[in-house]
Enzyme design. Structure first.
Site, PDB file in Angstrom:
ATOM      1  CG  HIS A 268      -1.957  -1.066   1.222  1.00 31.55           C
ATOM      2  ND1 HIS A 268      -3.255  -0.894   0.793  1.00 31.55           N
ATOM      3  CD2 HIS A 268      -1.879  -2.364   1.595  1.00 31.55           C
ATOM      4  CE1 HIS A 268      -3.922  -2.034   0.933  1.00 31.55           C
ATOM      5  NE2 HIS A 268      -3.103  -2.941   1.409  1.00 31.55           N
TER       6      HIS A 268
ATOM      7  CG  ASN B 204      -8.021  -4.248   1.327  1.00 30.26           C
ATOM      8  OD1 ASN B 204      -7.288  -3.286   1.525  1.00 30.26           O
ATOM      9  ND2 ASN B 204      -7.598  -5.488   1.374  1.00 30.26           N
TER      10      ASN B 204
HETATM   11  C1  HEM Z   1      -1.814 -10.971   7.618  1.00 26.38           C
HETATM   12  C2  HEM Z   1      -2.301 -10.148   6.737  1.00 26.38           C
HETATM   13  C3  HEM Z   1      -1.768  -8.758   6.554  1.00 26.38           C
HETATM   14  C4  HEM Z   1      -0.594  -8.223   6.932  1.00 26.38           C
HETATM   15  C5  HEM Z   1       0.538  -8.912   7.662  1.00 26.38           C
HETATM   16  C6  HEM Z   1      -0.586  -6.835   6.491  1.00 26.38           C
HETATM   17  C7  HEM Z   1       0.454  -5.963   6.646  1.00 26.38           C
HETATM   18  C8  HEM Z   1       0.475  -4.673   6.232  1.00 26.38           C
HETATM   19  C9  HEM Z   1       1.576  -3.772   6.351  1.00 26.38           C
HETATM   20  C10 HEM Z   1       2.927  -4.121   6.979  1.00 26.38           C
HETATM   21  C11 HEM Z   1       1.201  -2.586   5.852  1.00 26.38           C
HETATM   22  C12 HEM Z   1       2.039  -1.326   5.747  1.00 26.38           C
HETATM   23  C13 HEM Z   1       1.626  -0.422   6.845  1.00 26.38           C
HETATM   24  C14 HEM Z   1       2.473   0.819   6.927  1.00 26.38           C
HETATM   25  O1  HEM Z   1       3.685   0.751   6.654  1.00 26.38           O
HETATM   26  O2  HEM Z   1       1.942   1.862   7.322  1.00 26.38           O
HETATM   27  C15 HEM Z   1      -0.142  -2.722   5.419  1.00 26.38           C
HETATM   28  C16 HEM Z   1      -0.884  -1.714   4.906  1.00 26.38           C
HETATM   29  C17 HEM Z   1      -2.222  -1.829   4.659  1.00 26.38           C
HETATM   30  N1  HEM Z   1      -2.995  -2.964   4.765  1.00 26.38           N
HETATM   31 FE1  HEM Z   1      -2.387  -4.744   5.344  1.00 26.38          FE
HETATM   32  N2  HEM Z   1      -1.767  -6.565   5.903  1.00 26.38           N
HETATM   33  C18 HEM Z   1      -2.519  -7.718   5.920  1.00 26.38           C
HETATM   34  C19 HEM Z   1      -3.766  -7.890   5.447  1.00 26.38           C
HETATM   35  C20 HEM Z   1      -4.574  -6.858   5.092  1.00 26.38           C
HETATM   36  C21 HEM Z   1      -5.975  -6.966   4.890  1.00 26.38           C
HETATM   37  C22 HEM Z   1      -6.814  -8.247   5.036  1.00 26.38           C
HETATM   38  C23 HEM Z   1      -6.412  -5.719   4.613  1.00 26.38           C
HETATM   39  C24 HEM Z   1      -7.816  -5.274   4.384  1.00 26.38           C
HETATM   40  C25 HEM Z   1      -8.795  -5.681   5.135  1.00 26.38           C
HETATM   41  C26 HEM Z   1      -5.287  -4.822   4.620  1.00 26.38           C
HETATM   42  C27 HEM Z   1      -5.336  -3.476   4.399  1.00 26.38           C
HETATM   43  C28 HEM Z   1      -4.266  -2.639   4.435  1.00 26.38           C
HETATM   44  C29 HEM Z   1      -4.332  -1.232   4.128  1.00 26.38           C
HETATM   45  C30 HEM Z   1      -5.553  -0.453   3.728  1.00 26.38           C
HETATM   46  C31 HEM Z   1      -3.044  -0.739   4.262  1.00 26.38           C
HETATM   47  C32 HEM Z   1      -2.600   0.686   3.988  1.00 26.38           C
HETATM   48  C33 HEM Z   1      -2.714   1.530   5.204  1.00 26.38           C
HETATM   49  C34 HEM Z   1      -2.334   2.941   4.844  1.00 26.38           C
HETATM   50  O3  HEM Z   1      -3.060   3.546   4.023  1.00 26.38           O
HETATM   51  O4  HEM Z   1      -1.330   3.428   5.363  1.00 26.38           O
HETATM   52  N3  HEM Z   1      -4.191  -5.546   4.930  1.00 26.38           N
HETATM   53  N4  HEM Z   1      -0.575  -4.010   5.647  1.00 26.38           N
END
Ligand code: HEM
Length: 471
Positions: free
Chosen positions: A72, A145
């Site tokens: 992201h 999402n």
């Molecule tokens: C085990 C599953 C997941 C892991 C380990 C994971 C991990 C991460 C990580 C490390 C980031 C970067 C965050 C940052 O640096 O600020 C991220 C961002 C994000 N993830 Fe996940 N994620 C997972 C599943 C999901 C799922 C299922 C969704 C939706 C329901 C999701 C939605 C998002 C969103 C929207 C961001 C962006 C946040 C922003 O705008 O700063 N992720 N995720």
């Protein structure tokens, strides 16, 4: 224009004042007389090491970039307000949903998943829909999402999923699109991904505008009311403009014409006063309903059809202010699924449980300090106080002699330090038992009938609102 050296209407001594006719200074407040020429020995001579103005400016510039998000990375953000339209105190004690008309400030970041921070806006990809609610009981981050299901059921597969969907390891491309060989290879070996792959290959994965995207919390969460009664809940955002997509041909042309198509559209709409809005809806159900379904409500590859549990709209979100600074707000925003408030709780969804660790952990790597919560976009707007201290980039100056709790020194004085209270967060009470196993529950085992059921169009027309062929 006369320059105002120190204290002014907008900037007091010791504060940074970037506008309003400020005097140009170094980061340490020393006034600068020449910002065009470095210090030389003679007009054509060598530059002098002594030039602290030059060195500080270049030093700061050299370190302007921070690591981009591991996923992201490319996002567009806005500030706004959430208004409760239909209070549900019988379901949750969360203060933001307690009173009709109650307003809560929000910060929202929409994102693509696979591409880097400088990639295009319109590839085929899942979009992030992350909302930070600055409630009076602390920050609630609903990090969702635009697709209601996810590719995998267990957090341990997330690094593999992301490696496969990002650019291929040897060649460094494709930059941002999900449909390519390593992704196809991975999902072909992971039957659980089938449902979400179909969504990701649908028109949903190329939104026409960020203003026209649905959002989903994806996981089942819990609501807890004042009496401690627990319900299951799924969260939905419904764009008032309707859900609209680009067709592939349009998106291919747009990528050539305007890499920032979505970012520009969001920024310009807000700047023009054409504020995007979303209804916030909940699907609330109990254990008996969960037990009646042929699949597990803890499985994030499944939806709860709307003809079985209808949506209840409880609020409205309006995005009405662009960030003042892309880096300070968008880039430094840190969303944490572990940020929840009294009245909301996690379920045992094994993907959600892994996320609770991952985001806090990643902020240290990206923002470099455990004090990332002090960055204005991340800081709660309600008072917060504890005995956590020090660390890199500490900008607060806590007062008092005792920095531990309980203590009898400051606690006894006129200005006591913080103490825990019964109104604080209490986890929903749940009996937990079982053997230690690396095993997937059998209730997570059917990856095919759920998708087929919905594709056949079983149920009322209303149900299609939550599924693919709504588009
Ligand atoms: C085990 C599953 C997941 C892991 C380990 C994971 C991990 C991460 C990580 C490390 C980031 C970067 C965050 C940052 O640096 O600020 C991220 C961002 C994000 N993830 Fe996940 N994620 C997972 C599943 C999901 C799922 C299922 C969704 C939706 C329901 C999701 C939605 C998002 C969103 C929207 C961001 C962006 C946040 C922003 O705008 O700063 N992720 N995720």
């Amino acid at each position: 224009m006369a320059r105002k050296p120190y204290a002014t209407k907008t900037g007091n001594a010791g504060e940074t004042q970037q506008r309003g006719g400020a005097l140009l200074t170094t980061n340490h407040g020393i006034p600068v007389s020449d910002n065009q020429n470095s210090l030389r020995a003679g007009a054509r001579g060598p530059t002098l090491l002594e030039d602290f103005l030059l060195r500080e400016k270049i030093f700061h510039f050299d370190h302007e970039r921070i690591p981009e998000r591991i996923v992201h990375a490319r996002g567009s953000a806005a500030h706004g307000v959430f208004t409760c339209t239909d209070p549900i105190p019988e379901l949750t004690k969360a203060s933001l949903l307690s009173t009709k008309g109650k307003e809560t400030p929000v910060f929202v970041r929409f994102s693509t998943v696979a591409g880097g921070a400088g990639s295009v806006d319109t590839p085929r990809d899942v979009r992030g829909f992350a909302v930070k609610f600055y409630t009076e009981q602390g920050n609630w981050d609903l990090v969702g999402n635009n697709i209601p299901v996810f590719f995998i059921q267990d957090a341990i597969k997330f690094p593999d999923l992301v490696h496969s969907v990002k650019m291929e390891a040897d060649r460094g491309y494709p930059q941002a699109a999900s449909a390519h060989d390593t992704f196809w290879d991975f999902v072909s070996l992971m039957p659980e991904s089938l449902h979400t792959v179909i969504w990701a290959m649908s028109d949903r994965a190329i939104p026409r505008s960020l203003r026209m995207m649905e959002g989903f919390g994806v996981h089942t969460f819990k609501f807890v009311n004042d009496e401690g009664k627990v319900s299951f809940v799924k969260f939905h955002w419904r764009p008032v403009l309707g859900t609209q997509s680009l067709i592939w041909d349009e998106s291919a042309k747009l990528q050539g014409a305007d890499n920032d198509y979505h970012r520009r559209d969001l920024y310009e709409a807000i700047a023009a006063g054409d504020f995007p809005e979303w209804d916030f809806a909940v699907q609330v159900f109990d254990q008996a309903l969960a037990d009646s379904l042929p699949y597990d409500v803890l499985d994030p590859t499944k939806i709860i059809p709307e003809e079985i549990v209808p949506l209840r709209v409880v609020g409205r979100m309006v995005l009405n202010r662009n960030p003042d600074n892309h880096f300070a707000e968008n880039e430094q925003a840190a969303f944490l699924p572990s940020n929840i408030v009294p009245g909301i709780d996690f379920s045992d969804d094994p993907l959600l449980q892994g996320r609770l660790f991952s985001y806090l952990d990643t902020q240290k790597s990206r923002l470099g300090t455990t004090n990332f919560h002090q960055i204005p976009v991340n800081a709660p707007k309600c008072p917060y106080a504890n005995m956590m201290r020090d660390g890199l980039m500490q900008v607060q100056v806590p007062k008092g002699r005792a920095n531990y709790e309980p203590n009898s020194l400051d606690q006894a004085g006129e200005d006591p330090g913080p103490r825990a209270s019964a109104e604080g967060f209490v986890s929903a009470r749940e009996a937990v038992a079982g053997d230690t196993l690396r095993i997937r529950s059998e209730t997570f085992g059917d990856h095919y009938s759920h998708r087929a059921l919905h594709q056949q169009g079983r149920g009322s027309g209303r149900r299609s609102r939550s599924f693919l062929h709504r588009l």
